[in-house]
Enzyme design. Structure first.
Site, PDB file in Angstrom:
ATOM      1  N   LYS A 155       0.849  -1.186   0.000  1.00  0.00           N
ATOM      2  CA  LYS A 155       0.000   0.000   0.000  1.00  0.00           C
ATOM      3  C   LYS A 155       0.886   1.238   0.000  1.00  0.00           C
ATOM      4  O   LYS A 155       1.945   1.258   0.653  1.00  0.00           O
ATOM      5  CB  LYS A 155      -0.883  -0.048   1.250  1.00  0.00           C
ATOM      6  CG  LYS A 155      -1.997   0.977   1.331  1.00  0.00           C
ATOM      7  CD  LYS A 155      -2.816   0.687   2.590  1.00  0.00           C
ATOM      8  CE  LYS A 155      -3.974   1.625   2.768  1.00  0.00           C
ATOM      9  NZ  LYS A 155      -4.752   1.269   4.004  1.00  0.00           N
ATOM     10  N   SER A 236      -9.390   0.773   2.996  1.00  0.00           N
ATOM     11  CA  SER A 236      -8.642   1.694   2.135  1.00  0.00           C
ATOM     12  C   SER A 236      -7.484   1.020   1.393  1.00  0.00           C
ATOM     13  O   SER A 236      -6.864   1.629   0.533  1.00  0.00           O
ATOM     14  CB  SER A 236      -8.095   2.836   2.996  1.00  0.00           C
ATOM     15  OG  SER A 236      -7.203   2.334   4.000  1.00  0.00           O
ATOM     16  N   SER A 260      -9.778  -1.973   7.017  1.00  0.00           N
ATOM     17  CA  SER A 260      -9.131  -1.678   5.734  1.00  0.00           C
ATOM     18  C   SER A 260      -8.305  -2.813   5.148  1.00  0.00           C
ATOM     19  O   SER A 260      -7.778  -2.683   4.046  1.00  0.00           O
ATOM     20  CB  SER A 260      -8.255  -0.420   5.867  1.00  0.00           C
ATOM     21  OG  SER A 260      -9.077   0.715   6.018  1.00  0.00           O
TER      22      SER A 260
END
Length: 600
Positions: A155, A236, A260
């Protein structure tokens, strides 16, 4: 070609570090074309044999809404689609595949799919050089472990001390220089894994706005699930999960503050592993809340996700929360706890019906009940009604709501009360170590967003950016706290930690019976694993079956997660991981529809 480091280094060095410009370069030259050749092919033969058929990467209209829309090319003689890490290792060990070739094949897959799903924010310009180094080590008889030569993404809120950006998807941090690799990135490098690039995400990991398009960032654009490109892809850690699901990368890392990792894993039919807060270091990760942030893993199988977990967990002097794991983690890692369906004989699982299952729609319930039947037929026992204590004030009656306490008029029972204060302080600490940037505080970020309203959406709709519908109200709420830890903050911290953790522990020890785990459809900071369960007919989006455990209960999650996965794969059930069908692959609406399975 893979045995020519000079050539590899030149090609790697020629890659652009601009977020999007590399996409157009991938289709040119022997760098990409060699990916379809056997590992033994020479670079001279590549010129004559490696040209792809024109248009072979284009999706054909007649294959719309099917798994055949983006057919995956073989990687030389190796079938890369849905390949496990063990299968990749076996192919590299017998000479069928090299790490360089594996990287090139994932480049080809990104070239084929990323204009549609946008899972990769930036390709690592050094990736081929790293892969060549891993191949050289293997040729010399040195294999570091199960991740040696395996490409992965992280990420884009995880720092890497290289030529990749670390911006949390915001233009505000472009060009900033980090002091060192995030601890988890350094651990994966040491394990021999190959950092392929940074994955797209919800900007600032969803902290900036409370009404927004999940998976969108100003810098990265809109990430889309390969299952349905028009709806919420899960966030996310959107790009991390989407890339693994679309076979565009072997495994990935994400971060979770509240859902997330688990949410995007469920919505992309892959395995997501959220560890106990403090099991994996957050040092070098752009923070939200020191009390709730954790780094988790994504894989297409439990084993692959656990390989990644084994590589990254451990004590780190730069994150004092990791000190608590001492004496609570196994020698030899978690992979030793992988089991088969036979392990389910005698297992006892709890089913917190009112806490979670009652919120599922009828189609989800039919699927999940079918999986429960499989589990009980395999010899396990499932006890219904093992509720989380006080679930009425802990678990949202609707969908995700991290300000549930405030909605009841009790901000001292809200995790958002904690996160708002933590973020103000934690982001200032993180920014203080950056070089080559003037962004030093939340105030600076807020002002940048106002100054760049069109791209960063400082103002809410109809001004600003439609993907940030509420503007930066999350930042403004955090800014209002000034990071002050007052009585309300400490009351909320105590409530969200002790009350929720005690509620889960109560359920796991139901009437004196110690349960193997709770089967559920995060604020406690406790670990969880989610497995693919099915795909909803209303949206084409997957959903999952999750198992919850107490703090440092990861070994139990590995044991039962792998057992249920083995049962799914060895039975005739359709309720397991499935390939995406790319619904509405030409749609480009922003913001995405924030709908879930069964909604209209």
């Amino acid at each position: 070609m893979s045995k020519n480091p000079t050539f590899i280094e030149k090609m790697a060095g020629s890659s652009s570090t601009s977020p999007n410009s590399w996409l157009g370069r991938l289709s040119a030259g022997a760098l990409l074309l060699a990916s379809v050749l056997p590992a033994t092919a020479s670079s001279s033969s590549a010129t004559n044999q490696s040209l792809l058929t024109p248009g072979v990467l284009f999706p054909l209209q007649q294959n719309a809404d099917s798994t055949k829309l983006f057919p995956m090319q073989k990687c030389g003689r190796f079938e890369l689609e849905e390949a496990t890490i063990d299968q990749m290792q076996a192919a590299m060990a017998n000479g069928t595949l090299t790490s360089v070739q594996l990287v090139q094949c994932y480049m080809l897959r990104v070239q084929q799919t990323d204009d549609y799903i946008n899972s990769l924010l930036q390709l690592n310009p050094d990736v081929l050089a790293i892969a060549a180094q891993m191949d050289a080590e293997r040729a010399a008889g040195a294999v570091r472990g199960p991740l040696h030569g395996i490409p992965f993404t992280v990420k884009e809120n995880m720092a890497s001390k290289d030529n990749l950006e670390t911006t949390a998807g915001s233009w505000a941090l472009v060009g900033s220089i980090v002091p060192r690799d995030a601890h988890v990135v350094a651990r994966l490098r040491a394990a021999g894994a190959v950092l392929f690039g940074k994955a797209t995400l919800s900007e600032w990991a969803d902290m900036r706005s409370n009404s927004y398009s999940e998976g969108y960032s100003g810098r990265g654009g809109q990430c889309r699930s390969a299952y349905n490109l028009t709806v919420n892809p899960g966030g996310s850690s959107s790009g991390s999960a989407v890339g693994v699901a679309a076979n565009a990368i072997a495994f990935a890392l994400g971060t979770e503050t509240d859902g997330s990792v688990i949410n995007p894993a469920e919505r992309n039919s892959i395995v997501g592993f959220k560890p106990t807060v403090g099991l994996t270091s957050r040092a070098g990760v752009i923070p939200e809340s020191e009390h709730q942030d954790t780094v988790g893993t994504f894989g297409r199988t439990v084993r692959d996700a656990v390989y990644a977990l084994d590589a990254i967990y451990g004590v780190d002097a730069r994150d004092n929360y990791t000190l608590a794991q001492q004496g609570k983690t196994p020698t030899g890692g978690y992979v030793q706890y992988l089991t088969t369906k036979d392990a389910l004989k005698g297992a006892v699982f709890g089913l917190p019906w009112d806490s979670f299952w009652a919120k599922a729609d009828p189609e989800q319930l039919r699927t999940l009940k079918a999986i429960l039947c499989l589990i009980t037929n395999a010899g396990a026992k499932v006890i219904n009604g093992t509720e989380i204590t006080n679930h009425e004030i802990i678990v949202s009656p609707d969908y995700w709501n991290w300000d549930l306490g405030s909605s009841r008029g009790r901000p001292n029972e809200s995790e958002y009360t904690v996160v708002k204060v933590d973020f103000y302080n934690n982001i200032k600490t993180y920014l203080s170590e950056l070089e080559n940037t003037n962004i030093r505080s939340l105030e600076d970020i807020v002002q940048y967003n106002y100054d760049n309203d069109g791209s960063e959406g400082g103002n809410p709709a109809p001004l600003g950016n439609p993907a940030f519908y509420s503007g930066q109200d999350g930042f403004l709420a955090s800014l209002e706290t000034k990071g002050i830890r007052d009585d309300t903050y400490y009351q909320a911290l105590k409530f969200t930690q002790s009350s929720t953790r005690n509620g889960i522990d109560d359920a796991l020890n139901w009437n004196g019976t110690k349960l193997s785990g709770l089967l559920v459809a995060a604020q406690a900071g406790y670990p969880m694993i989610t497995l693919p369960a099915g795909v909803h007919s209303a949206t084409g989006m997957p959903f999952g079956l999750a198992i919850m455990q107490t703090a440092y209960g990861e070994a139990e999650l590995v044991r039962w997660g792998s057992a249920i996965e083995d049962l799914q794969l060895k039975s005739n059930t359709p309720y397991k991981r499935s390939l995406p069908k790319w619904h509405s692959y030409l749609s480009r609406n922003i913001p995405l529809l924030n709908i879930y399975e069964g909604s209209d």
